[in-house]
Design a protein around this motif. Structure first.
Motif, PDB file in Angstrom:
ATOM      1  N   PRO A 245       0.814  -1.229   0.000  1.00 43.34           N
ATOM      2  CA  PRO A 245       0.000   0.000   0.000  1.00 43.34           C
ATOM      3  C   PRO A 245       0.843   1.273   0.000  1.00 43.34           C
ATOM      4  O   PRO A 245       0.451   2.279  -0.606  1.00 43.34           O
ATOM      5  N   ASP A 246       1.988   1.251   0.671  1.00 45.29           N
ATOM      6  CA  ASP A 246       2.876   2.420   0.646  1.00 45.29           C
ATOM      7  C   ASP A 246       3.340   2.717  -0.774  1.00 45.29           C
ATOM      8  O   ASP A 246       3.345   3.866  -1.226  1.00 45.29           O
ATOM      9  N   ASP A 249       0.664   4.174  -3.006  1.00 43.88           N
ATOM     10  CA  ASP A 249       0.440   5.605  -2.772  1.00 43.88           C
ATOM     11  C   ASP A 249       1.514   6.469  -3.426  1.00 43.88           C
ATOM     12  O   ASP A 249       1.255   7.627  -3.781  1.00 43.88           O
ATOM     13  N   CYS A 476      10.860   2.660  -4.086  1.00 42.36           N
ATOM     14  CA  CYS A 476       9.768   2.098  -4.885  1.00 42.36           C
ATOM     15  C   CYS A 476      10.299   1.242  -6.030  1.00 42.36           C
ATOM     16  O   CYS A 476       9.734   0.188  -6.355  1.00 42.36           O
ATOM     17  N   THR A 515      -1.188  -1.455  -7.407  1.00 40.00           N
ATOM     18  CA  THR A 515      -2.096  -0.298  -7.385  1.00 40.00           C
ATOM     19  C   THR A 515      -3.553  -0.722  -7.246  1.00 40.00           C
ATOM     20  O   THR A 515      -4.366   0.028  -6.704  1.00 40.00           O
TER      21      THR A 515
END
Length: 530
Positions: A245-246, A249, A476, A515
């Motif tokens: 989830p990080d 975002d 990421c 996503t």
């Protein structure tokens, strides 16, 4: 986001919590969580053979209390006492529950221990055969609980702890580390000498930083945190790991008004007439990671190869004399993979680094920077992506020392070089001065193949061009890179070798899963439970 802490931070939080709790409550919470995790690791508790390896500290007390809980459920529990002292309350509780005791301390010290340390029960007295009896207990155990050394341990294990750690290596049963595998520095992941290699590590209160960072992380097995109420007393973390989830975002997503320029234009300088593959792979990483436009600049042969494989890229043949001045405007650069380390490569790298946009420096670019540190003296953001050998050249430190102390050297490099450091390896670290180190846990050993680093550089470059900071782009990119590799290799459903291009081609599916929130794998990597 998964947060992790040093031993000192954990101890301070424990002290603050214990002031508010009845005496012994914190240990009871830890022991209860440990016993539950061990019970789940066994096919059944009743009749199971459980061996406790018990050291001197509170870690040993947690182990004894948990063993008593399992004994009350019908397990045959035998405790091997190895420390100079034993937690009295835990030992008494195990005895009351019917546990058996083997005392190694007479062997270790050459004489029987004092009254507080004396063993009791049918297997109580230490003697010349105690060590071999301990080996036999471990060999026959369904589960071995490692409670030798807790978070306060540092340096190499001493005897008899080291011998017991070696015995667990051949244990046929499940090896469960209590809070931290003995021999692993809980704050850094550093290892000296023998260690316990656990199948499961049950850690209390909060995750310790050393459990996420190699070489220590490779001893952890599956990591199972147990909440004992430390949360309100913990400081800002020293180490963090992004979860799916990080990353979702942080990833850029196009909107209705987006065009290729607004999505980010990344320039890639890679490859040479001798090394063309690195160019194809770096451009592939950028294209498949979602760059709005990729401008590729290099010598004639890599330009030809990139045109053939990635027609989406705008290509330019450049010379050392003109540098990248005629390539066109970009929002970030990737420089280094396969470009060579001669004078011509130095001139081209210098023309890129003299600019005012973010730059990712990788591979041959790092070799050039090691020879000419002035290349890194720039005001614009800079992300470097070395492996241990390349970072060793930048810091003038042997690579083996980097591998042994990954957290320390990642932080040191960020401070000394004034850049963001993505230290590649079995656990990738992203460090920059003034913030917590980010550790990536999504990787797989199948990434240890030529060219995967070039793909990573392209992914991170695309994220830099989309406006992400060096730290966000690096962390990421590492997450996506590892997840794509795991998916391509089929990790968890029958594994197969992969090539670097497979990682790039898998990227859209990985981004879609992250996503859309459809990734059902572990929250932050293969070492964590679902």
């Amino acid at each position: 986001m998964l947060t992790a802490y040093t031993s000192d931070e954990i101890r301070a939080a424990e002290r603050a919590l214990m002031e508010r709790l009845p005496d012994g409550e914190l240990m009871r919470r830890a022991a209860s969580g440990l016993a539950v995790a061990c019970a789940r690791a066994l096919p059944r508790v009743y009749g199971a053979r459980v061996v406790l390896l018990v050291g001197s500290g509170d870690n040993g007390g947690d182990t004894l209390y948990a063993g008593a809980l399992l004994a009350r459920r019908g397990a045959r529990v035998e405790a091997v006492l190895a420390g100079s002292r034993t937690h009295r309350g835990g030992l008494d509780d195990l005895r009351r529950a019917g546990g058996r005791i083997l005392d190694l301390r007479a062997d270790a010290h050459g004489a029987a221990a004092g009254d507080d340390d004396r063993a009791a029960g049918p297997a109580g007295a230490a003697g010349p055969d105690a060590g071999s009896e301990a080996a036999e207990l471990i060999r026959r155990a369904d589960l071995v609980m490692d409670g030798l050394v807790g978070i306060g341990g540092a340096g190499a294990l001493r005897e008899p702890y080291a011998a017991l750690a070696r015995l667990t290596a051949d244990a046929p049963g499940v090896v469960v580390a209590v809070d931290v595998p003995s021999g692993v520095d809980a704050s850094t992941g550093e290892v000296e000498g023998d260690t316990v290699r656990a199948h499961l590590t049950v850690t209390f209160g909060a995750v310790k930083a050393g459990l996420l960072i190699d070489p220590g992380a490779s001893r952890v097995g599956t990591l199972h945190p147990v909440d004992i109420g430390l949360g309100p007393h913990l400081p800002d973390p020293a180490v963090v790991a992004l979860t799916a989830p990080d990353v979702a975002d942080l990833l850029p997503r196009p909107g209705p008004e987006s065009d290729k320029y607004r999505r980010g234009v990344v320039g890639v300088v890679a490859g040479s007439d001798r090394f063309t593959g690195a160019a194809v792979l770096a451009v592939g990483g950028a294209v498949r990671a979602g760059a709005g436009l990729v401008r590729f600049a290099s010598a004639e042969e890599p330009v030809r190869q990139v045109r053939a494989r990635w027609p989406e890229a705008v290509t330019t043949v450049i010379s050392p004399e003109e540098g990248v001045g005629n390539v066109g405007r970009v929002q970030a650069w990737v420089v280094g993979p396969g470009m060579g380390t001669g004078d011509d490569a130095h001139a081209i790298a210098g023309s890129v680094l003299a600019g005012d946009v973010p730059v990712l420096l990788d591979a041959d670019g790092l070799t050039l920077a090691a020879r000419d540190p002035s290349l890194l003296r720039r005001d614009a953001p800079t992300l470097i992506t070395p492996h241990a050998g390349e970072l060793g050249r930048l810091l003038n430190v042997p690579p083996a020392r980097i591998e042994a102390r990954r957290l320390y050297y990642a932080r040191r490099a960020a401070a000394e070089l004034g850049v963001t450091v993505l230290l590649k390896g079995s656990t990738t670290l992203v460090a920059e001065e003034g913030g917590p180190v980010r550790v990536n846990l999504t990787g797989t050993p199948w990434l240890a193949t030529g060219g995967t680093g070039d793909v990573l550089a392209g992914i991170a470059g695309a994220l830099l061009a989309a406006g992400r900071s060096c730290r966000d782009a690096g962390s990421c990119a590492a997450f996506l890179h590892g997840f794509s590799a795991r998916t391509a290799a089929g990790t968890g459903s029958g594994e197969a070798p992969i090539a670097a291009l497979d990682v790039a081609l898998e990227l859209p599916a990985a981004i879609r899963a992250i996503t859309a929130g459809t990734w059902t794998g572990p929250g932050a990597g293969s070492r964590l439970p679902d």
